[in-house]
Design a protein around this motif. Structure first.
Motif, PDB file in Angstrom:
ATOM      1  N   LYS A 100       0.806  -1.209   0.000  1.00  0.00           N
ATOM      2  CA  LYS A 100       0.000   0.000   0.000  1.00  0.00           C
ATOM      3  C   LYS A 100       0.848   1.272   0.000  1.00  0.00           C
ATOM      4  O   LYS A 100       0.479   2.280  -0.609  1.00  0.00           O
ATOM      5  CB  LYS A 100      -0.879  -0.022   1.264  1.00  0.00           C
ATOM      6  CG  LYS A 100      -2.346   0.231   0.989  1.00  0.00           C
ATOM      7  CD  LYS A 100      -3.174   0.036   2.248  1.00  0.00           C
ATOM      8  CE  LYS A 100      -3.947   1.289   2.639  1.00  0.00           C
ATOM      9  NZ  LYS A 100      -4.727   1.880   1.562  1.00  0.00           N
ATOM     10  N   ALA A 101       1.988   1.190   0.673  1.00  0.00           N
ATOM     11  CA  ALA A 101       2.833   2.380   0.770  1.00  0.00           C
ATOM     12  C   ALA A 101       3.302   2.848  -0.604  1.00  0.00           C
ATOM     13  O   ALA A 101       3.590   4.020  -0.814  1.00  0.00           O
ATOM     14  CB  ALA A 101       4.036   2.115   1.665  1.00  0.00           C
ATOM     15  N   HIS A 102       3.382   1.886  -1.541  1.00  0.00           N
ATOM     16  CA  HIS A 102       3.807   2.274  -2.886  1.00  0.00           C
ATOM     17  C   HIS A 102       2.633   2.760  -3.719  1.00  0.00           C
ATOM     18  O   HIS A 102       2.815   3.477  -4.698  1.00  0.00           O
ATOM     19  CB  HIS A 102       4.531   1.112  -3.575  1.00  0.00           C
ATOM     20  CG  HIS A 102       5.938   0.968  -3.084  1.00  0.00           C
ATOM     21  ND1 HIS A 102       7.006   1.571  -3.705  1.00  0.00           N
ATOM     22  CD2 HIS A 102       6.443   0.326  -2.002  1.00  0.00           C
ATOM     23  CE1 HIS A 102       8.108   1.307  -3.033  1.00  0.00           C
ATOM     24  NE2 HIS A 102       7.798   0.545  -1.997  1.00  0.00           N
ATOM     25  N   GLU A 103       1.431   2.357  -3.334  1.00  0.00           N
ATOM     26  CA  GLU A 103       0.243   2.826  -4.048  1.00  0.00           C
ATOM     27  C   GLU A 103      -0.169   4.214  -3.559  1.00  0.00           C
ATOM     28  O   GLU A 103      -0.484   5.088  -4.344  1.00  0.00           O
ATOM     29  CB  GLU A 103      -0.894   1.845  -3.777  1.00  0.00           C
ATOM     30  CG  GLU A 103      -1.612   1.345  -5.011  1.00  0.00           C
ATOM     31  CD  GLU A 103      -2.536   0.202  -4.635  1.00  0.00           C
ATOM     32  OE1 GLU A 103      -3.584   0.483  -4.031  1.00  0.00           O
ATOM     33  OE2 GLU A 103      -2.178  -0.965  -4.912  1.00  0.00           O
ATOM     34  N   ASP A 104      -0.158   4.364  -2.251  1.00  0.00           N
ATOM     35  CA  ASP A 104      -0.750   5.571  -1.659  1.00  0.00           C
ATOM     36  C   ASP A 104       0.202   6.751  -1.572  1.00  0.00           C
ATOM     37  O   ASP A 104      -0.234   7.888  -1.516  1.00  0.00           O
ATOM     38  CB  ASP A 104      -1.248   5.263  -0.230  1.00  0.00           C
ATOM     39  CG  ASP A 104      -2.345   4.209  -0.241  1.00  0.00           C
ATOM     40  OD1 ASP A 104      -2.858   3.928  -1.348  1.00  0.00           O
ATOM     41  OD2 ASP A 104      -2.666   3.665   0.834  1.00  0.00           O
TER      42      ASP A 104
END
Lengths: 745, 324
Positions: free
Chosen positions: A590-594
């Motif tokens: 998620k950290a790479h998406e958000d």
């Protein structure tokens, strides 16, 4: 961002663990492979039209030549899946069929493949092939066919071809200071020292390909999809790669040709493309036109930004470069308009090359920003600092970490940047006009799926296996350090094995994502062994309960922690095994998406321009960079320096000249295609901030390989402005471009 | 590479139908590309050759390497522009192999000459010239023809032309002859396939530099980068000065023509004239009045003008200001 954990091995300037193998010749690159059976040698016959059909091909003379075993053309090539089939596998994994029919897709495409006992025999026979063509109307020049431009379905380095934020036209019209500049950036070739090369070998239905590629898993797919065979029957072996720079992300014609010929001949076939062939049968970066419009308030607040790019996409090969990628992330602006457009052209494959997007995007955007700063009467460093965004300008996403301003400030200090107005041409040393310039560097930080396997033996030796590649970047070394750190093991006890599809699958090398992604997988594989040891040790000896796993060390075949010690053998005996095995796996989360994730830099250049002749030389380059936690101080520095050298080349030298009448590149050797080499490169100063970004990956590292190239070229261009008053609209910059700005004689 | 016979020369002798191999730094590349297809190759690179003084003149064996010639003390003292020119060419590795005779006979770097799929009258007489309307940034501005606009790439040959060197050869019939370095290479006219005036099988055996060269010498090469690069343009100037009057003025230009270009018009304008910036400009303008750009190389005309003027300024010490 958070504090960096204390480490013993990670970050150390460990010498390359593969260094001795490389300097003694023990490291085998693709074409160095020698199997039991002697390989025959292949040579490509290239098409000499850009688009059309082969109407006749005479092969008899070549077939009769000494030593020739096979002349393969579209008339006798084995059946393959049509080029581009299995598009789901992506451009690297789809069918890469060659010689499938009489059609010529681009200038230099193979029309025949000669296989002989020796290179000399094959090359001579190639000259005996006579081909008659029926050329059709073709498109080589994207700008001439702008009416046919379209927005690409997918873009390398950006999610959307078009981005609109606010009303650009309205804000631009009201901006007090405006700039409207159209730039041209050159076509380039990666020109890795090792050319694209393959040895293909069949054993029944099983194909082994020793090939110079950056990503093994997609190469395996490409061979399976092209030859219509089970991927399980394809093994790719690539222990060493002599430079990739994006040009080896996928497979190229020589690999497929070798596999087809080896099957027909029932004999291994080896081919190393010649340097001339690499310029058409290897990929390239296409030339772009980039229009940038900027608007600012009178006091230098950036308000409106438009970046519209046009380039060529090679027909049937879906790749487009997001030149406006840095524009979307560098400076705050209320209104933004981004357009990426391509024209399908009959040209050799266009693909990723050295920081796709940012390399050519920072060249233009950072030149334009500099020009606007001067127009506003503001120091270009100060202008950049005062337009620092709080969120990613185009998307509004939060940054995982944001250190661009810090990089610029620390770079300025390293270089000795003096603020205040500088009149172009004011600084002279004898005949030399001296100029100084700066630019920001920015490059997206990515994570890709990767797996790794580790095995710890009784005697304390560890092996780590994964199908990652070391393309000269230092992967063997950093993975050794990561394993050493995780298990508290001496690096000398560790053997990292890479470059074989028999090992767990990884993302390979590309996009500067290799170290973080595969390093995390290796770290997890080793951590799982560590946890097993502690868990098992605790069962054998109650003293081990609750020990801090991070304190574990493996010494002389013993597991050691805080005064406790147990032989690995004793634990293994209890388990009933010969070794500890661990697997590690990572996926982008998620950290790479958000979050908007980037590495950053501030690059400063000093150039001299000969007042008599216009000759431009770079005298000094300094850069401060943040790529998160540094995994190896030495290899990281080398990566950044290499990037800066490529940035220098992009500013002043590298340019593949296509003759638009024919669609052929004309300067196809390294005497005519200039890459910056020793005498062109000044002293390089590199400072690494060495931070830690937990959002990037558990190691806290970020991509570093392509960061140095970003910003360096425009820093040089801005320095040339300071020296001469010339604002470039094209790259590379040649001596004739500054001619009108030289002092009168 | 077309099959060929190979022999190593025992002595300097010439025979028809033979190509000579010096350092091979250019010929072998061209053979691999099948631009050159000699049937008989005779390696003359190991023939004895040295640099010796003879009645004040310097005689250089054809097999002397560029590296040895550039480093020779006599050359560095008396013919310094030749040493500078040699050192500005190629790389140390190439200079270690390249020979004095071979350097004269290296072939053009024209992109269209190197690409066998393209029209090139030099490579294939009568096929046309794709450089005329193509990428021609490196091409000729002086003495070109509609058949060929290629330039000769040598630095050494430019220096030799300015120093009035003479090339001694032997022909296949055993006769020797002496050819001024300035006339060894030729303009393309309607026969650009002929780079030089040598007959079939004629072998360069030595190069003679005349005694008492002009005292003031300069070689300057304008190049795209500091490392290994062919000249964009270059200049060799040699002259004497007496009471501020220029004498024995010799100027040769590189990168402007199919051969090293002796700037005779400029020389005439300068010979016997007082050192003066306006005379330099007049000389440059006189030399360039017939210069023709072909598009990409238009800039060579103003660059050469600047080069002639600033080289003269420096060689005459009109300006003491030197680059850092």
């Amino acid at each position: 961002m958070n504090d960096q954990p204390t480490t013993k091995w990670i970050g150390q300037p460990l010498d390359r663990v593969d260094g001795p193998a490389k300097v003694t010749g023990a490291a085998t690159y693709a074409a160095d492979y020698r199997g039991d059976q002697q390989a025959a040698i292949g040579f490509i016959v290239e098409a000499t039209i850009g688009s059309g059909k082969v109407s006749q091909i005479e092969t008899a003379e070549a077939e009769a030549a000494d030593g020739v075993h096979l002349v393969m053309t579209h008339q006798n090539a084995p059946e393959q899946a049509p080029f581009g089939d299995n598009a789901d596998a992506g451009r690297f994994g789809m069918s890469h069929a060659v010689l499938q029919n009489d059609e010529v897709r681009y200038y230099g495409a193979p029309v025949a493949f000669i296989v002989a006992d020796t290179l000399e025999q094959a090359r001579y026979a190639a000259g005996l092939i006579k081909v008659t063509y029926q050329a059709d109307d073709s498109v080589f020049d994207a700008f001439e066919h702008e009416d046919d431009a379209f927005a690409p379905d997918s873009l390398d380095g950006a999610e959307e071809a078009d981005v609109d934020k606010g009303d650009f036209d309205a804000v631009f019209a009201e901006s007090a200071e405006t700039l409207d500049a159209t730039f041209h950036t050159a076509a380039q070739h990666a020109a890795a020292m090792e050319p694209h090369a393959t040895v293909a070998e069949w054993d029944g239905d099983k194909l082994t390909v020793h090939i110079a590629v950056q990503i093994l898993s997609s190469a395996r797919k490409a061979f399976a999809n092209t030859l219509k065979i089970d991927p399980a029957n394809v093994r790719i072996v690539t222990p060493f790669v002599g430079g990739g720079f994006g040009s080896k992300l996928g497979v190229h014609s020589e690999g497929v040709l070798a596999a087809l010929a080896a099957r027909k001949l029932q004999r291994p076939v080896r081919i190393a493309q010649t340097r001339r062939h690499v310029f058409s049968n290897g990929p390239h970066r296409t030339n772009h036109r980039q229009r940038i419009r900027l608007g600012a308030s009178a006091d230098g607040k950036l308000l409106s930004v438009a970046h519209e790019t046009l380039g060529a996409m090679s027909r049937d090969y879906p790749f487009a470069e997001a030149a406006a990628s840095p524009t979307m992330a560098s400076y705050a602006a209320d209104a933004m308009k981004i357009r990426h457009r391509v024209v399908a052209a009959n040209i050799p494959h266009v693909d990723s090359m050295r920081a796709p997007g940012e390399a050519i995007g920072t060249l233009t955007y950072e030149s334009a920003i500099d020009e606007l700063a001067v127009q506003c009467g503001i120091d270009p460093l100060e202008f950049r600092l005062q337009n620092e965004p709080k969120q990613e300008p185009a998307s509004g996403k939060e940054f995982s970490s944001r250190t661009l301003a810090r990089c610029l400030r620390e770079g300025a200090e390293l270089f000795g940047w003096e603020t205040g107005p500088v009149e172009p041409g004011a600084l002279r040393q004898g005949r030399l006009l001296i100029g100084r310039g700066l630019a920001a560097a920015i490059r997206p930080n990515m994570m890709q799926p990767a797996e790794a396997a580790a095995e710890l033996y009784r005697d304390g030796r560890l092996t780590v296996e994964l199908d990652m590649t070391d393309i000269g970047t230092g992967t063997y070394t950093i993975l050794t350090q990561i394993a050493a750190e995780t298990l508290g093991l001496d690096p000398n006890a560790i053997a990292v094995r890479l470059g074989d599809t028999d090992y767990p699958k990884t993302c390979g090398s590309g996009g500067s994502f290799g170290a973080g992604s595969t390093g995390t997988a290796v770290s997890k594989a080793c951590a799982s062994i560590r946890d097993t040891i502690i868990d098992r040790a605790a069962r054998l000896d109650g003293d081990w309960a609750g020990v801090n796993s991070g304190d574990l060390r493996i010494e002389n075949g013993n597991a050691v922690v805080a005064g406790r010690s147990l032989a690995l053998g004793a634990i293994l005996d209890a388990i009933g095994g010969d070794s500890f095995k661990g697997k590690g796996q990572v996926e982008p989360g998620k950290a790479h998406e958000d979050l908007a994730q980037y590495s950053y830099g501030g690059v400063f250049a000093e150039v001299s321009v000969n007042a008599d002749t216009g000759e431009i030389r770079v005298r000094r380059l300094s850069g401060a960079f943040d790529a998160g936690r540094i995994l190896n101080e030495k290899t990281a520095r080398s990566q950044l320096m290499g990037g800066m050298i490529f940035g220098l080349g992009a500013a002043l030298m590298e340019e593949s000249l296509m003759d638009m009448r024919f669609g052929s590149f004309m300067n196809r050797d390294l005497a005519e295609y200039h890459i910056a080499v020793n005498r062109d490169v000044p002293r390089l100063e590199v400072k690494m901030l060495d931070t830690f970004d937990q959002n990037s990956n558990p190691l806290g590292s970020k991509g570093i390989g392509e960061l140095g190239i970003c910003g360096t070229g425009p820093a040089i261009a801005n320095a040339i402005y300071a020296a001469t008053g010339y604002r470039t609209r094209k790259f590379p910059i040649h001596l004739e471009d500054v001619l009108d700005h030289l002092p009168a004689l | 590479m077309t099959p060929f016979s190979f022999e190593r020369a025992e002595k300097a002798s010439a025979s028809a139908g033979v190509r000579y191999l010096g350092g091979g730094t250019n010929l072998v590349d061209l053979m691999k590309l099948e631009i050159e297809r000699p049937e008989r190759l005779v390696d003359v690179s190991r023939l004895p050759g040295d640099i010796r003084e003879s009645d004040g003149a310097i005689v250089i064996g054809a097999s002397v390497t560029n590296a040895a010639l550039s480093a020779d003390p006599l050359i560095r003292q008396r013919y310094s522009l030749l040493s500078t020119a040699l050192l500005s060419g190629a790389t140390q590795q190439l200079r270690n192999k390249a020979t004095t005779g071979g350097n004269f006979l290296q072939r053009t770097r024209c992109h269209y000459f190197y690409d066998t799929a393209r029209a090139c009258n030099k490579r294939e007489p009568g096929s046309g010239c794709d450089a005329l309307e193509g990428h021609n940034r490196f091409h000729a501005i002086l003495g070109a023809s509609e058949h060929c606009i290629a330039v000769h790439p040598s630095d050494m040959a430019v220096a030799m032309a300015a120093l009035d060197a003479e090339v001694r050869t032997i022909k296949a019939d055993g006769e020797g002859r002496t050819i001024p370095a300035t006339d060894l290479l030729r303009l393309p006219g309607d026969a650009p396939e002929r780079d030089h005036v040598l007959d079939d099988g004629e072998l360069i055996v030595e190069v003679r530099l005349p005694a008492n060269p002009p005292a003031r010498q300069l070689y300057r090469k304008v190049r795209d980068r500091a490392s290994y690069a062919f000249a964009v343009v270059s200049i060799a100037v040699a002259l004497d000065m007496e009471d501020n009057v220029m004498k024995n003025v010799r100027i040769a230009l590189g990168g402007v023509a199919h051969k090293p270009w002796r700037a005779e018009k400029a020389e005439r304008a300068l010979e016997g004239a007082f050192v003066d910036a306006s005379v330099f400009a007049q000389a440059a303008d006189a030399e360039l009045q017939d210069a023709v750009g072909r598009g990409d190389n238009d800039f060579k005309i103003p660059i050469v003008r600047r080069l002639i003027i600033t080289a003269l300024r420096d060689v005459t010490d009109l300006s003491k200001e030197h680059s850092a």
